[in-house]
Design a protein around this motif. Structure first.
Motif, PDB file in Angstrom:
ATOM      1  N   ARG A  13      12.458  38.142  37.190  1.00 23.47           N
ATOM      2  CA  ARG A  13      11.278  37.362  37.605  1.00 23.47           C
ATOM      3  C   ARG A  13      11.695  36.041  38.254  1.00 23.47           C
ATOM      4  NH1 ARG A  13       8.538  39.622  33.136  1.00 23.47           N
ATOM      5  NH2 ARG A  13       9.194  37.972  31.709  1.00 23.47           N
ATOM      6  N   ALA A  14      12.746  35.435  37.706  1.00 26.87           N
ATOM      7  CA  ALA A  14      13.229  34.168  38.277  1.00 26.87           C
ATOM      8  C   ALA A  14      13.747  34.384  39.694  1.00 26.87           C
ATOM      9  CB  ALA A  14      14.334  33.598  37.379  1.00 26.87           C
ATOM     10  N   LYS A  17      10.874  34.909  42.022  1.00 30.33           N
ATOM     11  CA  LYS A  17      10.181  33.649  42.278  1.00 30.33           C
ATOM     12  C   LYS A  17      10.972  32.813  43.284  1.00 30.33           C
ATOM     13  CE  LYS A  17       7.577  30.097  39.883  1.00 30.33           C
ATOM     14  NZ  LYS A  17       7.304  29.431  38.598  1.00 30.33           N
ATOM     15  N   ALA A  18      12.298  32.817  43.114  1.00 31.19           N
ATOM     16  CA  ALA A  18      13.148  32.085  44.057  1.00 31.19           C
ATOM     17  C   ALA A  18      12.953  32.632  45.470  1.00 31.19           C
ATOM     18  CB  ALA A  18      14.609  32.185  43.621  1.00 31.19           C
ATOM     19  N   LYS A  20      10.227  34.154  46.546  1.00 29.74           N
ATOM     20  CA  LYS A  20       8.860  33.840  46.962  1.00 29.74           C
ATOM     21  C   LYS A  20       8.753  32.388  47.438  1.00 29.74           C
ATOM     22  CE  LYS A  20       4.143  34.380  45.210  1.00 29.74           C
ATOM     23  NZ  LYS A  20       3.363  34.479  43.963  1.00 29.74           N
ATOM     24  N   LYS A  21       9.473  31.536  46.710  1.00 32.29           N
ATOM     25  CA  LYS A  21       9.400  30.117  47.051  1.00 32.29           C
ATOM     26  C   LYS A  21      10.325  29.753  48.210  1.00 32.29           C
ATOM     27  CE  LYS A  21       6.736  28.734  43.552  1.00 32.29           C
ATOM     28  NZ  LYS A  21       5.447  28.044  43.708  1.00 32.29           N
ATOM     29  N   ASP A  23      13.650  29.853  48.193  1.00 36.27           N
ATOM     30  CA  ASP A  23      14.998  29.399  47.817  1.00 36.27           C
ATOM     31  C   ASP A  23      16.042  30.435  48.206  1.00 36.27           C
ATOM     32  OD1 ASP A  23      13.468  27.505  46.625  1.00 36.27           O
ATOM     33  OD2 ASP A  23      13.832  28.185  44.566  1.00 36.27           O
ATOM     34  N   ILE A  77      20.432  28.661  41.777  1.00 32.74           N
ATOM     35  CA  ILE A  77      19.064  28.764  42.314  1.00 32.74           C
ATOM     36  C   ILE A  77      18.190  29.604  41.388  1.00 32.74           C
ATOM     37  CG2 ILE A  77      17.725  29.838  44.169  1.00 32.74           C
ATOM     38  CD1 ILE A  77      20.039  28.930  46.079  1.00 32.74           C
ATOM     39  N   ILE A  78      18.750  30.735  40.935  1.00 32.81           N
ATOM     40  CA  ILE A  78      17.985  31.608  40.030  1.00 32.81           C
ATOM     41  C   ILE A  78      17.722  30.887  38.715  1.00 32.81           C
ATOM     42  CG2 ILE A  78      18.014  33.795  38.750  1.00 32.81           C
ATOM     43  CD1 ILE A  78      19.758  34.916  41.047  1.00 32.81           C
ATOM     44  N   ARG A  80      17.287  27.837  38.084  1.00 34.18           N
ATOM     45  CA  ARG A  80      16.221  26.841  38.167  1.00 34.18           C
ATOM     46  C   ARG A  80      14.834  27.470  38.088  1.00 34.18           C
ATOM     47  NH1 ARG A  80      19.665  24.098  41.820  1.00 34.18           N
ATOM     48  NH2 ARG A  80      18.720  25.066  43.648  1.00 34.18           N
ATOM     49  N   ARG A  81      14.741  28.773  38.410  1.00 33.95           N
ATOM     50  CA  ARG A  81      13.433  29.430  38.427  1.00 33.95           C
ATOM     51  C   ARG A  81      13.145  30.214  37.149  1.00 33.95           C
ATOM     52  NH1 ARG A  81      10.222  26.941  41.956  1.00 33.95           N
ATOM     53  NH2 ARG A  81      11.250  26.667  43.975  1.00 33.95           N
ATOM     54  N   ALA A  83      11.714  31.038  33.773  1.00 34.36           N
ATOM     55  CA  ALA A  83      10.519  30.548  33.089  1.00 34.36           C
ATOM     56  C   ALA A  83      10.835  30.212  31.640  1.00 34.36           C
ATOM     57  CB  ALA A  83       9.429  31.618  33.152  1.00 34.36           C
TER      58      ALA A  83
END
Length: 568
Positions: A13-14, A17-18, A20-21, A23, A77-78, A80-81, A83
């Motif tokens: 998921r992280a 999200k990276a 999607k955002k 990163d 990077i991962i 940091r995302r 949850a």
RNA sequence: GCCCUGGUAGUUCAGUGGAUAGAACGCUUCCCUGCGGAGGAAGAGGUCAGAGGUUCAAAUCCUCUCCAGGGUACCA
């Protein structure tokens, strides 16, 4: 719960999200794998995802005209995302790009309570979703007592059944009784002659009969029940009568012997019944209509090659003498399993000397219009018996054999099952009776059971002193050996899933030894029942941990079909 | 011949793409006035059969070779 899977999902998921955002560039992620590093300084769990995706990441970045990222940068990077979640205490990125995870000690400690609360359910994964699976095993010819080689089949088959029934499958254990054909006739013939001999009739047993002394025992049993009333039967009546009587004796003996190692079958399936209830005719008709049967050299053949790559050969369906071949029985039998009885999945446990037969099974499945993946043949290698390092022949020239019963009586079911299970299916086993029987520290069986007995003893002592683990503050379980013990227990679901996935029960005994070891280390380092009133809270927490350990040890022993002794 | 499976520490065995290859037994050293010593701690011990290859990464995947076992029936 499967901790590795849970954490893999969190990391996945992280990563998404990276992406999607923005990163990380967008591309399909591979399956995220979380594993357990060997070295303690690499964390409790670890993922190499960043290393796996360097190439797609940098390919995409290059297309976008951006600078490439190192695996370490990707991992950061991962990271940091990721949850918020209760599991991860600390996550460090380590060269060349691993994400190393230390579990939250608080969460770990709480699991001791969850294990006690949920019992074995804590460790179960519902892989099967209620699917009906049959495990067919042992199925040795019913012409005498089980020899020791059969014990491995029994241990593997029964343990697979236990693994599956604890993983959400509806399991049936079946023994296929080869109660028709030439060998059973020869068996009946031998038994008849032995019976006649007991009454002073001068006959020899058939040349290719069964010379073993156990046949005389069977004859005596028949004599004891029927006296000489069967002496005057003409041959054509005697053979079927002695076949029937002999089969009953053998099957009763098999049932008793298998019970000695905690193996119980739900069903004993008669091969003969396939020819009496029309299954064989039905299957013949199906194959004939499909054009799968042809005549050659006076025999009827099944065109297996039609369903398999061309290097495979056809099989005799009905022999030139008019008798169906074994393959015909196999087809009818598996038709019965899938079409008549509706099993979703069937596992047959066979010794490796049937490997060729195993290879032919997919053709049969396809001919019956069944998905070959619904049938799994588990092959295992043979057992050689040793005593003090020297080989003992399992079957002797005299026809006498080393029976499973003899070995079980000598070494005990627990030690036999443990030892037979501890090797991978494909590996040959040298079973050293002297080693298995040694009730010393060199035998891991007793080390594991001793741990369970010791745990039980602690709980007895606590109960006698009026102590219990109610309302324990589990967060006090911070000692490295306490944390290690709980973490070891948390691995059990993974071990079971692995064993089910690969139909490889040998992971269980290794894990059990690990667990016992980890407990004993805790026991050596931490006193559970303290005499100091100031330690009352810690005592309660540790009692909870000991209860959890008992649950876990008992469950793993149960999966292996071994006893979990309260005292030794 | 062809096919399948093994070959990992002195021994018995785990480890089917991750970091310094693990466990048990055996061996060396240390620890017993405590809930069960059938213990605990530390250590020595490896050409992962051999040679190539694939990969950021190989005991693990591919190819070949060597050794061991099994299969290649109108036996089951």
């Amino acid at each position: 719960m499967l901790l590795t899977k849970t954490l893999a999902e969190i990391i996945e998921r992280a990563a998404r999200k990276a992406q999607k955002k923005g990163d990380l560039p967008k591309f399909p992620l591979p399956e995220v794998v979380v594993s357990r590093p060997r070295q303690a300084d690499k964390g409790d769990l670890s993922s190499a995802l960043a290393l796996q995706i360097v190439r797609p990441v940098n390919n995409a970045l290059k297309e976008q005209g951006k600078e490439r990222l190192s695996p370490i940068q990707i991992a950061e990077i991962i990271k940091r995302r990721i949850a918020d979640n209760p599991y991860i205490g600390r996550l460090e990125v380590a060269p060349p790009g691993f994400m190393n995870i230390w579990l939250s000690p608080e969460w770990v400690a709480e699991q001791a309570g969850a294990i006690v609360e949920q019992g074995p359910a804590y460790f179960k994964e519902n892989i099967g979703q209620g699917k009906k699976v049959q495990v067919e095993f042992v199925s040795a010819n019913p012409t005498g007592p089980l020899h020791f080689g059969g014990a491995r089949n029994a241990a593997i088959g029964d343990t697979l059944a236990r693994l599956l029934e604890n993983s959400g499958y509806e399991v049936q254990r079946e023994y296929y009784v080869n109660d028709r054909g030439a060998q059973v006739d020869t068996f009946a013939e031998t038994l008849w002659r032995r019976y006649q001999q007991l009454h002073g009739v001068e006959v020899d047993i058939p040349e290719k009969g069964y010379p073993g002394a156990y046949m005389i025992d069977y004859a005596r049993a028949i004599q004891a029940e029927h006296g000489d009333s069967l002496l005057d039967l003409p041959r054509e009546e005697a053979i079927p009568r002695f076949r029937e009587l002999g089969l009953k004796l053998v099957l009763d003996e098999l049932d008793r012997d298998l019970a000695m190692m905690q193996v119980h079958f739900d069903n004993w399936f008669s091969e003969q019944s396939l020819y009496e209830d029309g299954t064989f005719e039905r299957v013949s008709a199906i194959l004939r209509e499909q054009g799968d049967l042809y005549v050659k050299d006076g025999a009827v053949w099944f065109a297996a090659s039609k369903y398999l790559p061309k290097d495979d050969r056809d099989e005799v369906f009905i022999r030139a003498n008019g008798e169906p071949g074994y393959y015909a029985s196999d087809i009818a039998y598996h038709y019965n399993k899938f079409v008549v009885r509706g099993f979703d999945w069937v596992i047959d446990v066979w010794a490796v000397d049937h490997q060729n037969q195993a290879r032919r099974m997919p053709a049969m499945m396809k001919a019956l219009g069944l998905d070959p993946d619904r049938l799994t043949i588990v092959l295992y290698d043979l057992v050689t018996l040793k005593r003090g390092g020297k080989e003992v022949k399992i079957s002797k020239r005299s026809g006498d054999i080393i029976t499973m019963r003899e070995v079980l009586e000598e070494v005990g079911s627990d030690a036999a099952r443990y030892f037979l299970l501890s090797h991978s299916n494909e590996a040959r086993i040298d079973f050293d009776i002297d080693l298995a029987v040694a009730q010393s520290s060199e035998n891991p069986v007793y080390y594991i059971q001793y741990a369970h007995a010791r745990v039980s003893s602690i709980l007895r002592k606590a109960a006698a002193e009026g102590l219990d683990a109610a309302d324990a503050d589990l967060h006090l379980l911070t000692h490295p050996t306490e944390q290690a013990l709980i973490q070891k227990m948390l691995q059990l679901p993974e071990v079971v899933v692995e064993a089910v996935d690969r139909l490889a029960p040998h992971h269980l005994p290794h894990f059990a030894l690990d667990l016992a070891k980890t407990f004993t280390q805790f026991y050596g380092a931490c006193r559970v029942i303290s005499t100091d009133p100031a330690d009352a809270d810690l005592t309660r927490a540790r009692l909870k941990l000991v209860e959890a350990t008992k649950t876990t040890l008992a469950y793993i022993l149960h999966l292996m079909g071994m006893t979990a002794p309260e005292v030794m």
